[in-house]
Structure formats: C-alpha cells, structure tokens
Enzyme design. Structure first.
Site, mmCIF file in Angstrom:
data_model
loop_
_atom_site.group_PDB
_atom_site.id
_atom_site.type_symbol
_atom_site.label_atom_id
_atom_site.label_comp_id
_atom_site.label_asym_id
_atom_site.label_seq_id
_atom_site.Cartn_x
_atom_site.Cartn_y
_atom_site.Cartn_z
ATOM 1 N N THR A 86 0.823 -1.712 -0.469
ATOM 2 C CA THR A 86 0.167 -0.098 -0.079
ATOM 3 C C THR A 86 0.928 0.883 0.260
ATOM 4 O O THR A 86 0.414 2.320 -0.458
ATOM 5 C CB THR A 86 -0.778 -0.199 1.564
ATOM 6 N N LYS A 126 -8.212 -2.951 -4.015
ATOM 7 C CA LYS A 126 -7.716 -3.548 -3.233
ATOM 8 C C LYS A 126 -8.882 -4.380 -3.461
ATOM 9 O O LYS A 126 -9.449 -4.160 -2.243
ATOM 10 C CB LYS A 126 -7.828 -2.605 -2.376
HETATM 11 N N1 LIG Z 1 9.735 3.110 2.711
HETATM 12 C C1 LIG Z 1 9.015 2.714 4.116
HETATM 13 N N2 LIG Z 1 9.025 3.909 4.269
HETATM 14 C C2 LIG Z 1 8.562 4.200 5.385
HETATM 15 N N3 LIG Z 1 7.194 3.551 5.673
HETATM 16 C C3 LIG Z 1 6.823 2.335 5.354
HETATM 17 C C4 LIG Z 1 7.508 2.044 4.092
HETATM 18 N N4 LIG Z 1 7.123 0.902 3.683
HETATM 19 C C5 LIG Z 1 6.439 -0.129 4.824
HETATM 20 N N5 LIG Z 1 5.995 1.530 5.413
HETATM 21 C C6 LIG Z 1 5.077 1.310 6.994
HETATM 22 O O1 LIG Z 1 4.713 -0.481 7.504
HETATM 23 C C7 LIG Z 1 3.449 -0.222 7.283
HETATM 24 C C8 LIG Z 1 3.408 -1.924 6.220
HETATM 25 O O2 LIG Z 1 3.034 -1.453 4.961
HETATM 26 P P1 LIG Z 1 2.331 -1.542 4.395
HETATM 27 O O3 LIG Z 1 0.362 -1.167 4.839
HETATM 28 O O4 LIG Z 1 2.536 -0.383 3.303
HETATM 29 O O5 LIG Z 1 2.407 -2.995 3.899
HETATM 30 P P2 LIG Z 1 1.198 -3.670 2.806
HETATM 31 O O6 LIG Z 1 1.711 -4.954 2.473
HETATM 32 O O7 LIG Z 1 0.862 -3.158 2.343
HETATM 33 O O8 LIG Z 1 0.715 -4.751 3.763
HETATM 34 P P3 LIG Z 1 -1.092 -5.791 3.797
HETATM 35 O O9 LIG Z 1 -0.279 -6.963 3.541
HETATM 36 O O10 LIG Z 1 -1.665 -5.234 5.058
HETATM 37 O O11 LIG Z 1 -1.990 -4.810 2.926
HETATM 38 C C9 LIG Z 1 3.239 0.322 6.905
HETATM 39 O O12 LIG Z 1 2.427 1.400 8.295
HETATM 40 C C10 LIG Z 1 3.679 1.342 6.121
HETATM 41 O O13 LIG Z 1 3.281 3.244 6.318
HETATM 42 MG MG LIG Z 2 -1.448 -3.000 1.552
#
Ligand SMILES: Nc1ncnc2c1ncn2[C@@H]1O[C@H](COP(=O)(O)OP(=O)(O)OP(=O)(O)O)[C@@H](O)[C@H]1O
Ligand SMILES: [Mg+2]
Length: 225
Positions: free
Chosen positions: A16, A37
């Site tokens: 995300t 999504k």
């Molecule tokens: N490069 C980054 N810098 C700062 N925060 C990050 C970074 N990558 C991920 N995050 C943070 O890490 C957490 C997990 O990221 P994210 O929600 O995008 O994962 P996801 O793969 O979409 O998870 P899900 O499987 O629940 O959909 C979030 O709080 C996001 O803001």
């Molecule tokens: Mg996500």
C-alpha cells in the site's frame, strides 16, 4: 490503458505504501490513475480511513465513503486473518472467478493507469483451490513486487522470484522497501536481489517519513508504466 498488479513477498511489507507513492507520482505527472484493493481483511467500517482502501482513495483524491470503499474493495472481511480464513469467520467463501472478472472489467473500463493491490504475499489462499498466484496468473498483468530488507527477506524474495518466473509473470520493478529497525543494509540487499533478478529492475526505497513524502523511486517506477 495500463494495469499493474502490486504484490509482495508477504504481508505488511509495503504494497500500500508503494501504491500510494505511485499514485502521487502519476497524479503529479498529470496521468489519470485509479487503484483497487479488491480483497481486504481486518476491515473495520468505523476506521475505514486507515484501511488500505481508505489510504488508496485518499491518495487518489477520492472521498473515503462507503460507496467508494465498495467500488475499490468489493470483498471486505472483518477478521485480521488471511482472506480464506476471514471469509470462513463470516460463513462466506471467495468466488475466485468473480474476483478475476471484477478486475478484468475494471481494467477494460479504466482510462490511464490502474493499480491493483493484491492481498498478503504471493501464495495467500483465496479458498481451497486458489491463491493470489493463481489470481495474478489469470490476469497476466505486469507486476510490481515489494520486498523488505528484514533478516530472512533474501530467501523469501528469491523464492518468490522463482515461483513468479515459473508462471511466466513479468516483473516491472522489484522494490526493496526498507524494513524499520532491520540490521540488514538496504543497498546490499538490493544488490543481492539484482544479482538473481536477471533483467528485472531492482530499486531500494528507504524508510520515508510518510507515504506523502515524494521520492525519486516512485517517479522512476511510474515512468516505466
Ligand atoms: N519505505 C517505507 N517508509 C516508511 N514506512 C513504510 C515503508 N514501507 C512500508 N512502510 C510502512 O509499513 C507498514 C506496512 O506497509 P503497508 O501497509 O504498505 O504493507 P502491505 O504490504 O500493504 O500490507 P498488507 O499485506 O496488510 O496489505 C505501514 O505502516 C507503512 O506505512
Ligand atoms: Mg496493503
């Protein structure tokens, strides 16, 4: 029309976060963009703004309304579990062909770029017979694959690359999104992935203050769509 599927080596890795950065980069270039999504778990209607659907809608400049949530995320489940388990808690099953058809219809109807965020990792079950990998295979879209820089990510990621290659799925970019507090150096992780990724572009995304923080990596990826 360009459609991209955003997947990851696991949950909570950064799908995300990367999608929001890409939406902002595309909008800054004046390119039309939409995002879906389709499957969400752990969805609490009163906290919709913080859900993946809500965050994507905000990045798109759309209202986080029930109608918009239903438009981008037709399959929302309350339990913070994998989709098949969360569906079971509600005596529901996930109609795999309906998920595929929903995406195909959206791809056909969307001008500009459509980003589709998967759910969890590459082989999360969507029922007894299908996983996210089958969903990606049915759609055959180019992928943005997000990996972390945590200890253990190298094996998870190389395993994922091998599985995707066996399904002949094409990766536009492999993004290493820096894992908070990891002792593993980000750039060294990127170099290891690049050694195994053939011609696939591998980019390192450092930990940013927020998903609204612009970063050249988002521009770089968006320019490849
Ligand atoms: N490069 C980054 N810098 C700062 N925060 C990050 C970074 N990558 C991920 N995050 C943070 O890490 C957490 C997990 O990221 P994210 O929600 O995008 O994962 P996801 O793969 O979409 O998870 P899900 O499987 O629940 O959909 C979030 O709080 C996001 O803001
Ligand atoms: Mg996500």
């Amino acid at each position: 029309m360009t459609a991209i599927f955003i997947t990851a080596t696991g949950t909570d890795v950064g799908k995300t976060f990367v999608a929001r950065g890409l939406i902002r980069a595309l909008r800054a270039r004046g390119q039309p963009v939409d995002a879906l999504k389709p499957l969400v778990t752990g969805f609490v209607p009163d906290e919709a703004e913080g859900s993946d659907s809500g965050l994507l809608l905000a990045a798109l400049g759309r209202p986080v309304s029930p109608d918009e949530i239903a438009r981008v995320s037709p399959w929302c489940f309350a339990a913070p579990l994998s989709p098949d388990m969360a569906a079971r808690r509600e005596n529901r099953t996930i109609d795999f062909p309906a998920v595929v058809d929903f995406c195909r219809d959206a791809i056909a109807a969307t001008p500009g770029t459509l980003l589709i965020e998967g759910v969890g990792g590459i082989m999360v079950p969507l029922g007894h017979q299908h996983t996210v990998l089958d969903w990606m295979t049915e759609l055959g879209l180019p992928l943005v694959v997000v990996a972390g820089s945590y200890l253990g990510s190298i094996s998870h990621t190389l395993t994922a690359l091998d599985v995707l290659d066996r399904r002949r799925l094409k990766i536009v970019t492999l993004v290493v999104s820096e894992t908070s507090g990891s002792p593993v150096p980000l750039e060294e992780t990127r170099e290891v992935f690049a050694q195994f990724a053939g011609n696939t572009e591998v980019v390192a995304l450092p930990r940013l203050a927020s998903a609204k923080t612009p970063h050249p990596v988002f521009e770089q990826i968006a320019s490849r769509f």
